[in-house]
Write a protein that holds these residues in place. Structure first.
Motif, PDB file in Angstrom:
ATOM      1  N   ILE A 142     -12.782   6.755   2.874  1.00 57.20           N
ATOM      2  CA  ILE A 142     -12.567   7.980   2.097  1.00 57.20           C
ATOM      3  C   ILE A 142     -11.420   8.797   2.679  1.00 57.20           C
ATOM      4  N   PHE A 143     -11.430   9.015   3.988  1.00 58.26           N
ATOM      5  CA  PHE A 143     -10.388   9.839   4.599  1.00 58.26           C
ATOM      6  C   PHE A 143      -9.031   9.141   4.564  1.00 58.26           C
ATOM      7  N   ARG A 144      -9.030   7.816   4.633  1.00 61.13           N
ATOM      8  CA  ARG A 144      -7.773   7.080   4.486  1.00 61.13           C
ATOM      9  C   ARG A 144      -7.247   7.211   3.054  1.00 61.13           C
ATOM     10  N   TYR A 145      -8.154   7.201   2.107  1.00 62.46           N
ATOM     11  CA  TYR A 145      -7.780   7.417   0.707  1.00 62.46           C
ATOM     12  C   TYR A 145      -7.130   8.795   0.551  1.00 62.46           C
ATOM     13  N   VAL A 146      -7.714   9.806   1.199  1.00 62.55           N
ATOM     14  CA  VAL A 146      -7.160  11.158   1.138  1.00 62.55           C
ATOM     15  C   VAL A 146      -5.787  11.203   1.812  1.00 62.55           C
ATOM     16  N   ASP A 147      -5.622  10.477   2.918  1.00 59.22           N
ATOM     17  CA  ASP A 147      -4.320  10.432   3.586  1.00 59.22           C
ATOM     18  C   ASP A 147      -3.237   9.892   2.650  1.00 59.22           C
ATOM     19  N   GLU A 148      -3.599   8.888   1.858  1.00 51.31           N
ATOM     20  CA  GLU A 148      -2.643   8.342   0.892  1.00 51.31           C
ATOM     21  C   GLU A 148      -2.249   9.393  -0.142  1.00 51.31           C
TER      22      GLU A 148
END
Length: 318
Positions: A140-146
């Motif tokens: 989820i947080f990697r998705y937000v980073d993108e």
């Protein structure tokens, strides 16, 4: 809308008004020794977005009713950092500390079946919480980073973000009830220790519930706003697929195969389950990947859950 805390309030007064905010300021990386400085002054010195700090503080004080005011104003990177630190606190301190206290309070030998089952129940609960928070940390947080980098990922993971929140709360309640109703301490000392454990579980339950509510009411809506901004900056068709359209494009057989895959079955097991050949399974899998533009089991898992092909408790985590 009146709020309990404002940027001009002294930080020391804010902390003194609600002791639970002590954990919050630690999760923001703010140190004690704030003197008579205001909330804004302390946040700026600690490189913390003031609005996001106030959003979380007022959420903790007043509940979900304040979230709509803040969702389009918070700093998503600051909120993500806060949530990551909270995850580390739950997994590596609070829940681990409760387990140690449980070991001290109950007779965990196999001769005491109830005590043994209580510890087993707690370990299973801790494993589920870890699995959920690891998913948020890594996916989820990697998705937000993108999104923060201006890129729209192919897989929309937000619908999965709140999965498991209700289960965490329910299982901790169940653990309390089991201890209260069915475990008899062996002596006065163990009774005192057990009451202390229960008190810690109640505090952890309240903290976890508020954490999950904050993710659902503040974090996820803020990220959805970020998504819309990224979409507006990227007018070309996204590689992400429409949920409704793609679900209709799959045949019933393909949906059955998706369900088998995300339940952890091998191609050979899928073939045996559906009375088809392994080559037919492989052909269907190629067609599924082509139609959905999803090429990983984790991606298929998200798709299957969002579209109701399987329930979350049927999924085998890879």
């Amino acid at each position: 809308m009146p709020f309990s805390y404002k940027e001009t309030d002294r930080m020391s007064d804010v902390i003194a008004s609600q002791p639970s905010l002590l954990q919050m300021i630690c999760r923001f990386g703010i140190q004690l020794g704030v003197g008579d400085k205001t909330v804004r002054e302390v946040c700026e010195e600690s490189d913390v977005d003031t609005v996001t700090f106030l959003a979380v503080a007022n959420f903790m004080k007043n509940g979900k009713s304040v979230a709509p005011f803040y969702v389009d104003k918070v700093s998503v990177p600051t909120l993500v950092k806060h949530l990551k630190v909270a995850h580390d606190f739950f997994l590596n301190f609070q829940l681990a500390h409760i387990r140690r206290k449980l070991l001290d309070a109950i007779d965990c030998s196999r001769q005491n079946e109830v005590a043994f089952l209580i510890l087993k129940f707690y370990d299973e609960y801790l494993s589920e919480v870890r699995k959920h928070m690891d998913f948020e940390n890594k996916r989820i947080f990697r998705y937000v980073d993108e999104l923060l980098a201006g890129r729209l990922p192919a897989e929309n993971l937000l619908p999965y973000a709140s999965k498991g929140h209700e289960g965490m709360d329910r299982k901790l309640q169940e653990l309390k009830n089991i201890i209260i109703k069915y475990y008899t301490p062996t002596d006065d000392k163990s009774s005192d220790l057990l009451c202390n454990v229960l008190f810690s579980i109640y505090n952890c339950e309240a903290d976890l519930r508020q954490h999950c509510e904050m993710e659902d009411a503040l974090f996820i809506p803020a990220v959805e706003i970020l998504e819309e901004r990224v979409k507006a900056q990227n007018p070309l068709p996204s590689v992400a697929v429409s949920v409704d359209a793609t679900q209709e494009s799959l045949s019933e057989r393909e949906k059955q195969i998706v369900a088998c895959i995300v339940r952890g079955m091998t191609n050979k097991e899928v073939a045996a389950q559906l009375f088809i050949s392994v080559n037919t399974v492989l052909t269907h899998r190629k067609n599924i990947s082509r139609k959905l533009d999803i090429h990983s089991v984790s991606g298929l898992t998200i798709y299957a859950i969002v579209n109701g092909i399987v329930k979350i408790d049927e999924v085998k985590v890879q």
